[in-house]
Motif scaffolding. Structure first.
Motif, PDB file in Angstrom:
ATOM      1  N   GLY A 379       0.815  -1.200   0.000  1.00  0.00           N
ATOM      2  CA  GLY A 379       0.000   0.000   0.000  1.00  0.00           C
ATOM      3  C   GLY A 379       0.849   1.251   0.000  1.00  0.00           C
ATOM      4  N   GLU A 380       0.207   2.382   0.234  1.00  0.00           N
ATOM      5  CA  GLU A 380       0.916   3.658   0.270  1.00  0.00           C
ATOM      6  C   GLU A 380       1.858   3.726   1.479  1.00  0.00           C
ATOM      7  OE1 GLU A 380      -1.853   6.834   0.231  1.00  0.00           O
ATOM      8  OE2 GLU A 380      -2.647   6.367  -1.765  1.00  0.00           O
ATOM      9  N   ALA A 381       2.894   4.527   1.330  1.00  0.00           N
ATOM     10  CA  ALA A 381       3.814   4.722   2.445  1.00  0.00           C
ATOM     11  C   ALA A 381       3.089   5.415   3.594  1.00  0.00           C
ATOM     12  CB  ALA A 381       5.011   5.561   2.001  1.00  0.00           C
ATOM     13  N   PRO A 382       3.456   5.116   4.833  1.00  0.00           N
ATOM     14  CA  PRO A 382       2.822   5.776   5.978  1.00  0.00           C
ATOM     15  C   PRO A 382       3.251   7.231   6.073  1.00  0.00           C
ATOM     16  CG  PRO A 382       4.655   4.426   6.704  1.00  0.00           C
ATOM     17  CD  PRO A 382       4.478   4.149   5.245  1.00  0.00           C
ATOM     18  N   PRO A 383       2.569   8.031   6.898  1.00  0.00           N
ATOM     19  CA  PRO A 383       3.004   9.410   7.110  1.00  0.00           C
ATOM     20  C   PRO A 383       4.432   9.460   7.662  1.00  0.00           C
ATOM     21  CG  PRO A 383       0.804   9.057   8.003  1.00  0.00           C
ATOM     22  CD  PRO A 383       1.339   7.711   7.634  1.00  0.00           C
ATOM     23  N   VAL A 384       5.049  10.629   7.552  1.00  0.00           N
ATOM     24  CA  VAL A 384       6.394  10.825   8.100  1.00  0.00           C
ATOM     25  C   VAL A 384       6.362  10.539   9.596  1.00  0.00           C
ATOM     26  CG1 VAL A 384       8.198  12.529   8.553  1.00  0.00           C
ATOM     27  CG2 VAL A 384       7.010  12.514   6.352  1.00  0.00           C
ATOM     28  N   PRO A 385       7.312   9.756  10.105  1.00  0.00           N
ATOM     29  CA  PRO A 385       7.299   9.420  11.532  1.00  0.00           C
ATOM     30  C   PRO A 385       7.289  10.655  12.435  1.00  0.00           C
ATOM     31  CG  PRO A 385       8.865   8.037  10.370  1.00  0.00           C
ATOM     32  CD  PRO A 385       8.403   9.075   9.387  1.00  0.00           C
ATOM     33  N   VAL A 386       6.713  10.471  13.607  1.00  0.00           N
ATOM     34  CA  VAL A 386       6.669  11.551  14.587  1.00  0.00           C
ATOM     35  C   VAL A 386       8.073  11.858  15.076  1.00  0.00           C
ATOM     36  CG1 VAL A 386       4.340  10.983  15.353  1.00  0.00           C
ATOM     37  CG2 VAL A 386       6.304   9.900  16.473  1.00  0.00           C
ATOM     38  N   ILE A 387       8.276  13.075  15.566  1.00  0.00           N
ATOM     39  CA  ILE A 387       9.544  13.403  16.208  1.00  0.00           C
ATOM     40  C   ILE A 387       9.709  12.501  17.428  1.00  0.00           C
ATOM     41  CG2 ILE A 387      10.782  15.174  17.516  1.00  0.00           C
ATOM     42  CD1 ILE A 387       9.576  17.255  15.717  1.00  0.00           C
ATOM     43  N   GLY A 388      10.857  11.880  17.531  1.00  0.00           N
ATOM     44  CA  GLY A 388      11.093  10.964  18.643  1.00  0.00           C
ATOM     45  C   GLY A 388      10.665   9.539  18.354  1.00  0.00           C
ATOM     46  N   TYR A 389      10.393   9.230  17.068  1.00  0.00           N
ATOM     47  CA  TYR A 389       9.937   7.875  16.744  1.00  0.00           C
ATOM     48  C   TYR A 389      10.959   6.827  17.185  1.00  0.00           C
ATOM     49  CZ  TYR A 389       8.873   3.641  14.178  1.00  0.00           C
ATOM     50  OH  TYR A 389       8.631   2.327  13.853  1.00  0.00           O
ATOM     51  N   GLY A 390      12.237   7.107  17.006  1.00  0.00           N
ATOM     52  CA  GLY A 390      13.260   6.145  17.410  1.00  0.00           C
ATOM     53  C   GLY A 390      13.159   5.796  18.875  1.00  0.00           C
ATOM     54  N   SER A 391      12.900   6.808  19.712  1.00  0.00           N
ATOM     55  CA  SER A 391      12.746   6.565  21.150  1.00  0.00           C
ATOM     56  C   SER A 391      11.463   5.786  21.433  1.00  0.00           C
ATOM     57  CB  SER A 391      12.720   7.897  21.910  1.00  0.00           C
ATOM     58  OG  SER A 391      13.949   8.581  21.770  1.00  0.00           O
ATOM     59  N   LEU A 392      10.392   6.101  20.681  1.00  0.00           N
ATOM     60  CA  LEU A 392       9.135   5.373  20.856  1.00  0.00           C
ATOM     61  C   LEU A 392       9.302   3.903  20.475  1.00  0.00           C
ATOM     62  CD1 LEU A 392       6.479   7.876  19.443  1.00  0.00           C
ATOM     63  CD2 LEU A 392       6.832   7.241  21.826  1.00  0.00           C
ATOM     64  N   GLU A 393      10.023   3.660  19.394  1.00  0.00           N
ATOM     65  CA  GLU A 393      10.255   2.280  18.958  1.00  0.00           C
ATOM     66  C   GLU A 393      11.019   1.502  20.030  1.00  0.00           C
ATOM     67  OE1 GLU A 393      12.339  -0.237  15.284  1.00  0.00           O
ATOM     68  OE2 GLU A 393      12.608   1.939  15.423  1.00  0.00           O
ATOM     69  N   GLN A 394      12.045   2.142  20.605  1.00  0.00           N
ATOM     70  CA  GLN A 394      12.833   1.473  21.639  1.00  0.00           C
ATOM     71  C   GLN A 394      11.985   1.231  22.886  1.00  0.00           C
ATOM     72  OE1 GLN A 394      16.162   0.418  21.221  1.00  0.00           O
ATOM     73  NE2 GLN A 394      15.608  -0.721  23.059  1.00  0.00           N
ATOM     74  N   THR A 395      11.158   2.214  23.260  1.00  0.00           N
ATOM     75  CA  THR A 395      10.268   2.044  24.413  1.00  0.00           C
ATOM     76  C   THR A 395       9.320   0.873  24.188  1.00  0.00           C
ATOM     77  OG1 THR A 395      10.370   4.395  25.000  1.00  0.00           O
ATOM     78  CG2 THR A 395       8.460   3.153  25.793  1.00  0.00           C
ATOM     79  N   PHE A 396       8.755   0.787  22.997  1.00  0.00           N
ATOM     80  CA  PHE A 396       7.850  -0.302  22.641  1.00  0.00           C
ATOM     81  C   PHE A 396       8.548  -1.651  22.803  1.00  0.00           C
ATOM     82  CE2 PHE A 396       5.273  -3.067  20.077  1.00  0.00           C
ATOM     83  CZ  PHE A 396       4.007  -2.504  20.034  1.00  0.00           C
ATOM     84  N   TRP A 397       9.755  -1.731  22.284  1.00  0.00           N
ATOM     85  CA  TRP A 397      10.527  -2.975  22.353  1.00  0.00           C
ATOM     86  C   TRP A 397      10.879  -3.323  23.798  1.00  0.00           C
ATOM     87  CZ3 TRP A 397      15.629  -3.957  19.131  1.00  0.00           C
ATOM     88  CH2 TRP A 397      15.865  -5.335  19.058  1.00  0.00           C
ATOM     89  N   ASP A 398      11.327  -2.349  24.556  1.00  0.00           N
ATOM     90  CA  ASP A 398      11.701  -2.599  25.954  1.00  0.00           C
ATOM     91  C   ASP A 398      10.507  -3.101  26.765  1.00  0.00           C
ATOM     92  OD1 ASP A 398      14.291  -1.804  25.427  1.00  0.00           O
ATOM     93  OD2 ASP A 398      14.015   0.233  26.194  1.00  0.00           O
ATOM     94  N   LEU A 399       9.351  -2.478  26.555  1.00  0.00           N
ATOM     95  CA  LEU A 399       8.157  -2.913  27.280  1.00  0.00           C
ATOM     96  C   LEU A 399       7.713  -4.298  26.823  1.00  0.00           C
ATOM     97  CD1 LEU A 399       6.163   0.443  27.362  1.00  0.00           C
ATOM     98  CD2 LEU A 399       7.131  -0.771  29.330  1.00  0.00           C
ATOM     99  N   GLY A 400       7.874  -4.595  25.543  1.00  0.00           N
ATOM    100  CA  GLY A 400       7.563  -5.928  25.048  1.00  0.00           C
ATOM    101  C   GLY A 400       8.433  -6.982  25.703  1.00  0.00           C
TER     102      GLY A 400
END
Length: 426
Positions: A379-400
């Protein structure tokens, strides 16, 4: 040797060439002052390993055959250290002239003006070789700030050696998540726990993104906000309760082998990640053969996959050498030499000219075949990631991982994620 787009400006100092340069200078690129024969030194930074460094050294050697007057000095680190270093440089105003970039950091670096508008040096870069969807991965508010070296697709990797040893069959590509969970449970049961069916995929924000996209959503909005609710995240993490209970490899075992993944260590028969990880997985696992199949889908027939052009190249806004930097950037993303040297290790070539130099055989051919096999699901590309996406991704992984260790409940993990997201997004 390829023909540079800006050959008129390089070949002769004529009225026509000066006129072109003057037009380019009106865009802010300073091309009227560019001397194509002047000795120039650029700094170039990237994240990666020794293999990537060797390939970049080979590319720079090829680049210098065409541009012997442009010296390129390189530095590289691992991914986390790389962005810590860039943040320090931003604070001091000293970003490298050219540097590997990520779409995850586009808002964070473009909105304050830390990366160059590539339109100001458009005489030195060929944009016509990219699909618009891939150009969009480096574009914000209509401005092109970076270009992708390649792209990847979310994929499911399966260790064929393990399947053969235990007389198992591969999971069906594009199945439901329930069907895939059943397959993983069968692997774990058949091997007696010597090998697990897979890794807890609910730890990966990319799988959550897949589920959201299948249902018409995204991780974030065009306005730079989160695109999902607490209930949606709660439902996703709760869906992993059953597979965390003896089906997927225990998190405590993964902690013992970090940074190698369970799949790389041969503890699991499958793992989801980006398609360009195939070569690394083969090297880590020592497997003779690894298959790539389509990941499960939450809604059959949905366009949940997309071309992920995460690895980009950008130029510092305050570079003293914008034109020479653009020449080098163009060589990385567009030259057939880059395709020949890197293959698909920086993602499947994003530009047609780079692809022309890529010999698709072995691992590269396998990745290309996989990408072609899921074309109808893109499908279409998603919107441009939010500022701080890298930190959000790491937080998601750590909590997982904490969910896997049993140190938090799903409700607690959701509360912590949104609390930290509020801080990061502000």
């Amino acid at each position: 040797m390829r023909t540079p787009r800006f050959v008129a400006a390089v070949a002769v100092v004529s009225a026509a060439a000066l006129g072109l340069a003057a037009c380019a200078s009106d865009t802010g690129g300073g091309a009227a002052e560019f001397d194509p024969e002047a000795e120039v030194t650029l700094t170039f930074a990237f994240w990666g390993n020794d293999d990537r460094a060797t390939r970049y050294n080979d590319l720079i050697a090829a680049f210098n055959e065409e541009y012997p007057n442009i010296t390129v000095n390189t530095t590289f680190t691992d991914f986390p250290s790389y962005w810590e270093k860039r943040q320090t440089e931003v604070a001091g105003g000293g970003l490298p002239d050219v540097f590997q970039f990520s779409d995850s950091y586009l808002r964070q670096y473009a909105e304050p003006g830390h990366v160059l508008d590539l339109g100001t040096v458009s005489d030195y870069i060929d944009f016509s070789t990219f699909d618009d969807a891939l150009l969009g991965t480096g574009r914000l508010d209509g401005v092109q700030y970076s270009l992708p070296t390649g792209y990847s697709m979310w994929a499911n990797f399966v260790n064929d050696d393990i399947l053969a040893e235990y007389d198992l069959t591969a999971p069906e590509g594009g199945s439901t998540f329930d069907a895939f969970d059943t397959w993983m449970a069968d692997v774990t049961d058949t091997t007696g726990g010597a090998v697990y069916g897979g890794t807890d995929y609910t730890q990966r924000i990319q799988v959550f993104e897949l589920v959201l996209r299948a249902n018409g959503g995204n991780l974030y909005t065009e306005d730079g906000e989160l695109g999902f609710t607490e209930d949606e995240l709660r439902g996703f993490w709760a869906s992993g309760d059953d597979i965390r209970d003896g089906v997927t490899v225990p998190q405590v075992q993964l902690e013992e082998i970090s940074p190698v993944s369970g799949f790389g260590a041969g503890l699991t028969a499958s793992e989801m990640s980006w398609s360009n990880f195939l070569g690394g997985y083969l090297a880590d696992s020592g497997a003779e053969s690894i298959s790539i199949v389509a990941p499960p889908t939450a809604v059959e027939g949905s366009k949940d996959l997309y071309q992920q052009g995460g690895l980009q190249i950008a130029i510092a806004a305050n570079t003293d050498e914008p034109e020479a930097s653009a020449i080098f950037l163009d060589y990385i993303v567009n030259s057939p030499e880059a395709g020949e040297i890197f293959g698909t290790t920086l993602g499947f070539p994003a530009s047609t000219s780079k692809l022309e130099g890529t010999t698709l055989e072995g691992v590269d051919k396998q990745v290309a075949d996989y990408i072609a096999s899921v074309a109808d699901r893109v499908g279409e590309a998603p919107p441009v990631p939010v500022i701080g996406y890298g930190s959000l991704e790491q937080t998601f992984w750590d909590l997982g991982k904490e969910l896997g260790l049993g140190t938090v409940t799903v409700d607690e993990a959701v509360d912590r994620f949104f609390t930290e997201a509020d801080v990061i997004l502000q």
